[in-house]
Design an enzyme around this catalytic site. Structure first.
Site, mmCIF file in Angstrom:
data_model
loop_
_atom_site.group_PDB
_atom_site.id
_atom_site.type_symbol
_atom_site.label_atom_id
_atom_site.label_comp_id
_atom_site.label_asym_id
_atom_site.label_seq_id
_atom_site.Cartn_x
_atom_site.Cartn_y
_atom_site.Cartn_z
ATOM 1 C CG ASP A 64 -3.641 7.963 8.723
ATOM 2 O OD1 ASP A 64 -3.513 6.738 8.889
ATOM 3 O OD2 ASP A 64 -3.882 8.490 7.623
ATOM 4 C CD GLU B 38 -2.923 -0.490 2.496
ATOM 5 O OE1 GLU B 38 -2.740 0.482 3.252
ATOM 6 O OE2 GLU B 38 -3.678 -1.425 2.777
#
Lengths: 267, 397
Positions: free
Chosen positions: A66, A55
């Protein structure tokens, strides 16, 4: 050199893993952290270390799914003015060097939107990406972009969370191409020490809905934990923990990736 | 006009729900609960009770005769949201969402704040309704709005400083969303403006639309006709939408939103997302956004912490494109002139946010006729900003 035939490597990898009953190990890297040269080197290393899917995280100024680690790597990368064109360039390079590991673009929607949705789908595929994950895009929004990705054979991977209802999960799983990204916990990305206690039950429930592979991400940080989670799923995604090692140096990250790969593949 | 927003929260091409999947359920639950309480008499009565007896509604409509005489043209009125409990319009929404959070069985609220007005309103509501409250605030704002920080603490809220990014409202919002993702089971995210993912822009508009409904009744009662101009400041844009909403269908009324031009829109130091931004996605919505060519969000700048935000409510983006509302930028300096003018002529110290609307009066008033009626939404009072004003004016004099 002419770009090689744009085959979807992700689909190939997944059917191969299914046949061989192998678990999938997916690594997340932030593009441009610590710099673009390092990203390229790490991608090539990942393939050698047996990483099944990469990824490639595209840094965004406001990564709201995040935790602190990926916020940090994103900020650092953005200080170097990393752009989507750099992402394409890096993937083109590693493909030219013979890298056949499936690579998935992971990024928030606004930079894609600013680049131009249609151009993005087309250019990403041409560069050598096999799939795309947009953490702030649920299947309900931007259906034209989803259609563009489909047309270009860029697999769109959607996320299912512990808070997703069964009815909704079933729809998302149906839409998700390649694999399903299962978010193992409520919260943002970041290394955690334990395996959520309700994970096994939730995964069993979801796996009844589809034969697509379920990869578990968010919080995976240690070999034993990765091994345990792989046993109850089809594999793991490791992001923040890689970045934490990367803060100590590229070699540290490489050693960690090797160890994790062994833990997932040789339980 | 079409029903706005549609069932998925779109105002034309804007709005929507761009969120991590973990929040989908909470956003859906909230939408459903909101649809229920809209029709629930008991809920509406309870909200009405708090608005009347606790917030002090209806807020007054004041005719500023000195200020009108100063310009020598139309008549200027102020909708006095600065007289509401906690000193701004923010409490209207905080009360609505606080009651809704209780109905959803949530025990904890998180909020973001820039100027601290929404933080204080949230802390106040948490206090009176018995909820736990955490307020995220950028460290830059904590420094320039110290009075409100102290108030929140006195009210029992925890103020968590945010060090990331621009260290202002944008980043406080990121952190509040991250907290919500983590604690979604017991926590309600009490957004302070008409921004964020569906249903917030719609829901906050409706909690704030009491401002315009009252204004409409009041001006009809006092003058016997509707106004010619409405004027309000726009950061996220909740006071503006709340004020405008009851008048949008009255096509003859010119409606003006004023955004913060900071050091000027030619500089890189401004918060004029509608004037200088491009459509983009931030905080769960699509709307005008200050961003670079790569789609990275740019840092906004304004003397007013409450307008210091690189995007704007999606309905404003829609109203701009449709031409129904005109948006103009006003600089820090012009806003300060507005502040001084109202203070000296009317004895009212406005917050720096509505001072931007006042800063537009010198441009607007010469165009008005003797009998024209201009109503300005005075969204908050200026106590919190006195230190900032002192610094700027002191430096100039």
């Amino acid at each position: 050199m002419k770009p090689m035939k744009t085959k979807n490597l992700l689909n190939g990898k997944i059917s191969q893993a299914k046949k061989g009953k192998q678990k999938l190990f997916c690594v997340f890297l932030t593009l441009g952290y610590p710099n673009l040269v390092a990203t390229e080197r790490l991608i090539l290393f990942c393939e050698k270390a047996g990483v099944d899917i990469l990824e490639l995280g595209f840094p965004f100024s406001d990564p709201l799914a995040d935790g602190p680690t990926i916020q940090f790597s994103s900020e650092q990368a953005l200080k170097k003015h990393v752009t989507i064109k750099d992402a394409f360039q890096v993937v083109r390079h590693v493909r030219q060097k013979g890298c056949r590991m499936p690579i998935v673009f992971f990024g928030y929607f606004n930079p894609i939107y600013a680049y131009g949705k249609k151009d993005f789908a087309s250019d990403a595929k041409t560069a050598g990406f096999d799939g795309i994950i947009v953490p702030d895009l649920t299947p309900e929004e931007e259906k034209d972009f989803q259609a563009d990705c489909r047309k270009k054979d860029l697999s769109q991977i959607f996320l299912v969370a512990p808070t997703t209802s069964d009815a909704r999960a079933s729809k998302i799983i149906h839409k998700s191409q390649g694999f399903v990204y299962y978010v193992s916990l409520r919260g943002v990305t970041g290394a955690r020490k334990t395996v959520p206690s309700d994970l096994k039950g939730q995964l069993n429930q979801l796996r009844k809905m589809s034969r697509k592979p379920f990869l578990v991400g968010f919080g995976v940080s240690m070999p034993e934990q990765a091994r345990d989670i792989s046993k109850m799923s089809d594999g793991v995604i490791v992001g923040s923990a890689v970045i934490e090692h990367l803060k100590l140096g590229i070699r540290s990250a490489e050693r960690f990736i090797e160890k994790m790969s062994q833990a997932v593949h040789r339980p | 006009m079409k029903k706005n927003p549609d069932s998925k929260g779109h105002f034309g091409p804007y709005g929507g729900r761009y969120i991590p999947e973990t929040l989908s359920r909470a956003a859906e639950e909230l939408t459903r609960a909101y649809q229920e309480i809209k029709k629930d008499k008991k809920f509406q009565e309870e909200l009405r009770y708090y608005l009347d007896t606790y917030a002090g509604r209806p807020s007054k409509l004041y005719e500023a005769k000195n200020l009108s005489a100063y310009f020598g043209r139309g008549r200027i009125f102020f909708k006095r949201e600065d007289l509401c409990h906690t000193g701004s319009h923010k409490l209207n929404n905080a009360l609505g969402q606080g009651l809704l959070a209780k109905r959803l069985g949530k025990t904890r609220i998180v909020a973001e704040t820039g100027a601290g007005q929404h933080g204080v309103a949230s802390a106040t509501v948490a206090c009176v309704l018995g909820l736990k409250c955490v307020v995220y605030m950028g460290v830059v704002d904590i420094a320039r709005q110290a009075l409100n920080v102290y108030k929140m603490k006195l009210l029992g809220a925890e103020v968590r400083p945010v060090h990331s990014g621009s260290k202002t409202l944008k980043d406080a919002t990121n952190e509040a969303i991250r907290d919500w993702v983590t604690n979604v089971e017991d926590t309600h995210y009490l957004i302070g403006s008409v921004v964020g993912m569906h249903p917030y822009p719609m829901m906050v508009r409706e909690f704030q639309s009491v401002i315009g409904r009252e204004t409409r009744q009041q001006i009809l009662k006092v003058v016997g006709r509707l106004p010619n101009y409405l004027l309000a400041c726009v950061g996220g844009g909740s006071n503006a939408i709340g004020f405008f909403y009851a008048f949008l269908k009255d096509r003859n009324i010119r409606i003006i939103g004023v955004e913060a031009a900071g050091a000027g829109i030619q500089s890189s130091h401004h918060a004029a997302s509608l004037t200088k931004g491009k459509p983009g996605i931030l905080h769960g919505m699509k709307s005008y956004l200050l961003q670079d060519k790569d789609g990275q969000v740019q840092i906004a700048h304004s003397i007013s912490a409450g307008l210091d935000y690189p995007s704007v409510g999606p309905e404003h983006s829609y109203l701009k494109d449709s031409g129904r509302v005109s948006y103009y930028p006003v600089t820090d300096r012009d806003a300060l002139c507005g502040f001084e003018l109202l203070t000296k002529l009317e004895g009212i110290m406005p917050a720096l946010e509505p001072s931007h609307a006042l800063g537009y009066l010198p441009k607007l008033m010469p165009k008005t006729k003797k009998n024209d009626i201009v109503i300005v939404c005075l969204s908050g009072r200026g106590d919190k900003d006195i230190d900032t004003v002192k610094q700027y004016l002191g430096a100039e004099k």
